[in-house]
Design an enzyme around this catalytic site. Sequence first.
Site, PDB file in Angstrom:
ATOM      1  N   HIS A 213       0.889  -1.175  -0.222  1.00 46.48           N
ATOM      2  CA  HIS A 213      -0.067  -0.144  -0.119  1.00 46.48           C
ATOM      3  C   HIS A 213       0.869   1.213   0.102  1.00 46.48           C
ATOM      4  CE1 HIS A 213      -2.539   2.869   1.971  1.00 46.48           C
ATOM      5  NE2 HIS A 213      -3.847   2.388   1.558  1.00 46.48           N
TER       6      HIS A 213
ATOM      7  N   ASP B 277       3.330  -4.026   8.245  1.00 43.57           N
ATOM      8  CA  ASP B 277       2.122  -3.329   7.946  1.00 43.57           C
ATOM      9  C   ASP B 277       1.190  -4.528   8.145  1.00 43.57           C
ATOM     10  OD1 ASP B 277      -0.137  -2.255   7.006  1.00 43.57           O
ATOM     11  OD2 ASP B 277       0.498  -1.630   5.087  1.00 43.57           O
TER      12      ASP B 277
ATOM     13  N   GLN C  66      -4.286  -5.191   7.218  1.00 42.25           N
ATOM     14  CA  GLN C  66      -5.068  -6.038   6.584  1.00 42.25           C
ATOM     15  C   GLN C  66      -5.058  -7.443   7.594  1.00 42.25           C
ATOM     16  OE1 GLN C  66      -7.696  -5.154   4.801  1.00 42.25           O
ATOM     17  NE2 GLN C  66      -6.962  -3.147   4.137  1.00 42.25           N
TER      18      GLN C  66
ATOM     19  N   LYS D 120     -10.129   0.064  10.585  1.00 44.87           N
ATOM     20  CA  LYS D 120     -10.359  -1.197   9.912  1.00 44.87           C
ATOM     21  C   LYS D 120     -10.658  -2.274  10.775  1.00 44.87           C
ATOM     22  CE  LYS D 120      -7.029   0.226   6.458  1.00 44.87           C
ATOM     23  NZ  LYS D 120      -7.831   0.502   5.417  1.00 44.87           N
TER      24      LYS D 120
ATOM     25  N   CYS E  67      -4.624   2.357  -3.564  1.00 45.79           N
ATOM     26  CA  CYS E  67      -3.548   2.903  -3.119  1.00 45.79           C
ATOM     27  C   CYS E  67      -2.264   1.956  -3.250  1.00 45.79           C
ATOM     28  CB  CYS E  67      -3.629   3.283  -1.610  1.00 45.79           C
ATOM     29  SG  CYS E  67      -4.874   4.353  -1.385  1.00 45.79           S
TER      30      CYS E  67
END
Length: 431
Positions: A145, A222, A225, A248, A388
């Site tokens: 991303h 990261d 997700q 999220k 993104c």
Amino acid sequence: MPGDASGVIPLDISAIRADFPILERTVRDGKPLVYLDSGATSQRPVPVIDAEQEYLTTHHAAVHRGAHQLAEEATDAYEGARARIAGFVGAARPEELVFVKNATEAINLIAYSFGNASIGPDVPGAATRFALGPGDEIVITEMEHHANLVPWQELARRTGATLKWFGLTDDFRLDLSSIDEIITPRTKVVAFTHQSNVLGTVNPVQRLVEAAHRVGALTVLDACQSVPHGPVDVQQLGVDLLAFSGHKMFGPSGVGGLYGRYDLLSAMPPFLTGGSMIEQVFMDHSTYAAPPARFEAGVPMTSQAVGLGAAVDYLETVGMQQVAAHEAELTGLALQQLSALPGIRIIGPSDTVDRGGAVSFVVDGVHAHDVGQILDDNGVAVRVGHHCAWPLHRRYGIAATVRASFALYNTAEEVGALVEAVRDAQRFFSV
Ligand SMILES: Cc1ncc(COP(=O)(O)O)c(C=O)c1O
């Protein structure tokens, strides 16, 4: 369902959906809302909304400041949320969790901190551990991303370090065939996503962490997700730093988390400076507080932190294994049903092995934005565009994809509604 095989008890989805009142509403002239955009942002359950409201109506004050009861209560609520969120991601102690605005800010915080270590030894030992310069290398991947790409491009530009990356295979995985040429003794940082927000690919964290640590490099994961969709334990994964966003994972927007091993955070120079992050202040210089305060300059986002604490409680009550099993079932159904349609290409792994619930696809002959519009007319909310992750789309020679992304409140019927709406788009555009 996968949950049955592994002994995981299936979720009571109607009870869960009742916790998310927004899912009851209709859109576009009475169509039931089918919300398949949780990869962008998730909806909030009543306990999260209530926790924020209760905090604001009874306890709110500026934390770590006032000498009054409300300030004490606000500080307790804020620090209590920190302890629960830190525990949720497996941190060894609450002080390893820094509140940030979102994952983007967490990654920028790290990059700016390393940048500051590169130009001056603010904190003893920082220069040797975090400073980068010409000859040093930062490793990322082609599936990042922009939030885990642009800050590293900028750090490389500011310090003269070189940016390198892992490419992607034709079957939508990281190409690790040249891992020893990409991660070398020159590597200082390896930053990569746990689950691609486009492909759904779940990366082999331990393999990358081992390769990075073998050459003394730090790892940044990261986890935007992954943290909302299954168990994530920073100690088990062995990562040094990890970023995630509250919005999220059923929490409020404006709050996120940066996990860092305590010895690292204690040696990292600050990013934003000012009130609350100091130890002593003189007219010509200052010394800095211990983490996490060092990285929380100014009055922080307090009701949001409290809301995120409630979101973590909610997820823990449901059980992250259950969440993962339910989403794997939906993902399997979506992959199976979408790929059975002629003219649909899934941009991501075609089965659920090492894969999460971001299902991106292209409809041959129809632009993703047009597909999105027909889906929306049918009440199906998805994301369209490059999500993104522009370099990833370029890698596969596509301008844009349609992405359906699942959360624990979605159902098999909603997967069916998605597929039906895609067929409607194909009929409308006669493809
Ligand atoms: C993998 C990944 N990283 C980073 C981000 C950025 O999150 P935020 O905008 O909350 O900072 C996102 C958001 O979509 C994401 O999916």
